[in-house]
Design a protein around this motif. Sequence first.
Motif, PDB file in Angstrom:
ATOM      1  N   ARG A   7       0.841  -1.415   0.334  1.00  0.00           N
ATOM      2  CA  ARG A   7      -0.009   0.405  -0.346  1.00  0.00           C
ATOM      3  C   ARG A   7       0.845   1.594   0.218  1.00  0.00           C
ATOM      4  N   THR A   8       0.362   2.257  -0.535  1.00  0.00           N
ATOM      5  CA  THR A   8       1.222   3.812   0.116  1.00  0.00           C
ATOM      6  C   THR A   8       1.213   3.966   0.831  1.00  0.00           C
ATOM      7  N   PRO A   9       2.360   4.707   1.841  1.00  0.00           N
ATOM      8  CA  PRO A   9       2.806   4.767   2.947  1.00  0.00           C
ATOM      9  C   PRO A   9       1.682   6.374   3.548  1.00  0.00           C
ATOM     10  N   GLY A  10       0.950   6.089   4.906  1.00  0.00           N
ATOM     11  CA  GLY A  10      -0.350   6.802   4.656  1.00  0.00           C
ATOM     12  C   GLY A  10      -1.674   6.318   5.063  1.00  0.00           C
ATOM     13  N   THR A  11      -1.247   5.159   4.321  1.00  0.00           N
ATOM     14  CA  THR A  11      -3.000   4.323   3.940  1.00  0.00           C
ATOM     15  C   THR A  11      -3.119   3.949   6.052  1.00  0.00           C
ATOM     16  N   PRO A  12      -4.301   3.428   6.094  1.00  0.00           N
ATOM     17  CA  PRO A  12      -5.215   3.239   7.152  1.00  0.00           C
ATOM     18  C   PRO A  12      -4.829   1.730   6.205  1.00  0.00           C
ATOM     19  N   CYS A  13      -3.998   0.947   7.899  1.00  0.00           N
ATOM     20  CA  CYS A  13      -3.844  -0.735   6.937  1.00  0.00           C
ATOM     21  C   CYS A  13      -4.377  -1.873   8.098  1.00  0.00           C
ATOM     22  N   TRP A  14      -4.786  -0.841   8.973  1.00  0.00           N
ATOM     23  CA  TRP A  14      -5.215  -2.185  10.310  1.00  0.00           C
ATOM     24  C   TRP A  14      -5.428  -1.216  11.578  1.00  0.00           C
ATOM     25  N   VAL A  15      -6.445  -1.894  12.379  1.00  0.00           N
ATOM     26  CA  VAL A  15      -6.877  -1.406  13.117  1.00  0.00           C
ATOM     27  C   VAL A  15      -6.952  -2.235  14.314  1.00  0.00           C
ATOM     28  N   SER A  16      -6.294  -1.323  15.852  1.00  0.00           N
ATOM     29  CA  SER A  16      -6.364  -2.928  16.761  1.00  0.00           C
ATOM     30  C   SER A  16      -6.949  -1.547  17.862  1.00  0.00           C
ATOM     31  N   LEU A  17      -7.156  -2.782  18.705  1.00  0.00           N
ATOM     32  CA  LEU A  17      -7.873  -2.274  20.104  1.00  0.00           C
ATOM     33  C   LEU A  17      -7.227  -3.178  21.483  1.00  0.00           C
ATOM     34  N   MET A  18      -6.478  -2.952  22.836  1.00  0.00           N
ATOM     35  CA  MET A  18      -6.004  -2.868  24.066  1.00  0.00           C
ATOM     36  C   MET A  18      -7.511  -2.898  24.389  1.00  0.00           C
ATOM     37  N   VAL A  19      -7.194  -3.837  25.407  1.00  0.00           N
ATOM     38  CA  VAL A  19      -8.525  -4.008  27.049  1.00  0.00           C
ATOM     39  C   VAL A  19      -7.965  -5.037  27.978  1.00  0.00           C
ATOM     40  N   HIS A  20      -8.862  -4.495  28.566  1.00  0.00           N
ATOM     41  CA  HIS A  20      -9.173  -5.510  30.377  1.00  0.00           C
ATOM     42  C   HIS A  20      -9.129  -7.155  30.668  1.00  0.00           C
ATOM     43  N   GLY A  21     -10.714  -6.686  30.175  1.00  0.00           N
ATOM     44  CA  GLY A  21     -11.418  -7.820  29.301  1.00  0.00           C
ATOM     45  C   GLY A  21     -11.567  -8.738  28.785  1.00  0.00           C
ATOM     46  N   LEU A  22     -10.342  -8.791  28.059  1.00  0.00           N
ATOM     47  CA  LEU A  22     -10.153  -9.509  26.515  1.00  0.00           C
ATOM     48  C   LEU A  22     -10.884 -10.433  26.007  1.00  0.00           C
ATOM     49  N   GLN A  43       4.005  -9.521  21.684  1.00  0.00           N
ATOM     50  CA  GLN A  43       4.891  -8.437  22.428  1.00  0.00           C
ATOM     51  C   GLN A  43       4.070  -7.485  23.128  1.00  0.00           C
ATOM     52  N   LEU A  44       3.289  -7.082  23.380  1.00  0.00           N
ATOM     53  CA  LEU A  44       2.593  -6.230  24.387  1.00  0.00           C
ATOM     54  C   LEU A  44       1.585  -6.667  25.149  1.00  0.00           C
ATOM     55  N   GLY A  45       1.605  -8.654  25.681  1.00  0.00           N
ATOM     56  CA  GLY A  45       0.597  -8.763  25.693  1.00  0.00           C
ATOM     57  C   GLY A  45       0.007 -10.207  24.725  1.00  0.00           C
ATOM     58  N   GLY A  61      -5.755  -6.676  21.880  1.00  0.00           N
ATOM     59  CA  GLY A  61      -5.574  -7.461  22.684  1.00  0.00           C
ATOM     60  C   GLY A  61      -5.736  -6.792  24.157  1.00  0.00           C
ATOM     61  N   ARG A  62      -4.742  -7.565  25.164  1.00  0.00           N
ATOM     62  CA  ARG A  62      -5.205  -7.553  27.215  1.00  0.00           C
ATOM     63  C   ARG A  62      -4.039  -6.139  27.624  1.00  0.00           C
ATOM     64  N   LEU A  63      -4.896  -5.337  28.128  1.00  0.00           N
ATOM     65  CA  LEU A  63      -4.036  -4.669  28.803  1.00  0.00           C
ATOM     66  C   LEU A  63      -3.277  -5.275  30.521  1.00  0.00           C
ATOM     67  N   ALA A  65      -2.544  -5.808  34.421  1.00  0.00           N
ATOM     68  CA  ALA A  65      -4.033  -5.833  34.505  1.00  0.00           C
ATOM     69  C   ALA A  65      -3.647  -3.746  36.050  1.00  0.00           C
ATOM     70  N   ASP A  66      -2.081  -3.290  35.837  1.00  0.00           N
ATOM     71  CA  ASP A  66      -1.915  -2.584  36.492  1.00  0.00           C
ATOM     72  C   ASP A  66      -2.218  -0.869  35.440  1.00  0.00           C
ATOM     73  N   ARG A  67      -2.027  -1.166  33.791  1.00  0.00           N
ATOM     74  CA  ARG A  67      -1.914  -0.356  32.856  1.00  0.00           C
ATOM     75  C   ARG A  67      -3.914   0.771  32.863  1.00  0.00           C
ATOM     76  N   GLN A  68      -3.508   1.516  33.615  1.00  0.00           N
ATOM     77  CA  GLN A  68      -5.357   2.711  33.739  1.00  0.00           C
ATOM     78  C   GLN A  68      -5.316   2.999  32.255  1.00  0.00           C
ATOM     79  N   LEU A  69      -4.979   2.800  30.851  1.00  0.00           N
ATOM     80  CA  LEU A  69      -4.838   4.038  29.954  1.00  0.00           C
ATOM     81  C   LEU A  69      -5.938   3.619  28.984  1.00  0.00           C
ATOM     82  N   PRO A  70      -6.138   4.758  28.474  1.00  0.00           N
ATOM     83  CA  PRO A  70      -7.607   4.948  27.886  1.00  0.00           C
ATOM     84  C   PRO A  70      -7.849   3.893  26.669  1.00  0.00           C
TER      85      PRO A  70
END
Length: 266
Positions: A7-22, A43-45, A61-63, A65-70
């Motif tokens: 794809r051309t650089p800058g093209t949206p190619c993926w979406v990801s969500l990090m949650v507590h209750g996977l 790599q990130l859990g 992915g799963r955050l 337990a001690d990470r309170q990120l948006p």
Amino acid sequence: MTEATRRTPGTPCWVSLMVHGLDEIQMFYGELFGWEFAPGPGQLGPYVRGLLDGKEVAGIGRLPADRQLPIAWTPYLWTDDADATAELVRCSGGTVGVGPLDAADAGRMAIVTDPAGAVFGLWQPASHHGISLHGTHGTPVWHELLTSTTTSVSKFYETVFGYETRTDTSVEPKEGSPLEEEYDHVTLLLDGRAVAALHGVGRTLSRRRGTAWMTYFQVEDTDRSASQVIELGGHVITPPWDGPHGRTATVSDPEGAVFTLVRLRP
């Protein structure tokens, strides 16, 4: 990698969500969009990829337990060199929060923010080329950056990714729209093709979320899917209405990740 998969650089190619209750969130999106799940790089859990007809459309992915990120859906933009693009993000007023780092043999990634604080990812593919199914129920179809005014960030995205921009003066709030005031709208183009947009919403910008990317997921019936969100433990933030892209509804999942459902116009 073939020219068909690049794809051309800058093209949206993926979406990801990090949650507590996977497990619970997998059930939510599995019911809402019909996704099945397969393991992804860890790599990130713990991390899974959502599949439709065996094709990858999103990651969850799963955050720790001690990470309170948006909790938020994060779009990834294609790059041929994650390290060079991350450095350009820094030089252009953004920040690099994670990486760049290798995601096993899938590719190389970084999590960054623009000068207004919106989080997005960089993806340099190896074996994993991103979303592999488009145009059906449950697939990401569009991304818009919601900000107070587009002038605050447009130069950043032009500089980092080489976007051309088009100011859409025809995009105006219509009678019956949930928007309460006029806003500005800039389409980001690569090779003349619209790939994403910057959406200035003025004082209606959410104080809790601030400037943030919004992912649109295509659905067969916006009203039915919005009702299903409630049944599955999520919330409807903006009820279904006929917007610029089609019939849309802004909703959130049980952990508060905000996204938009859209049935595109024919």
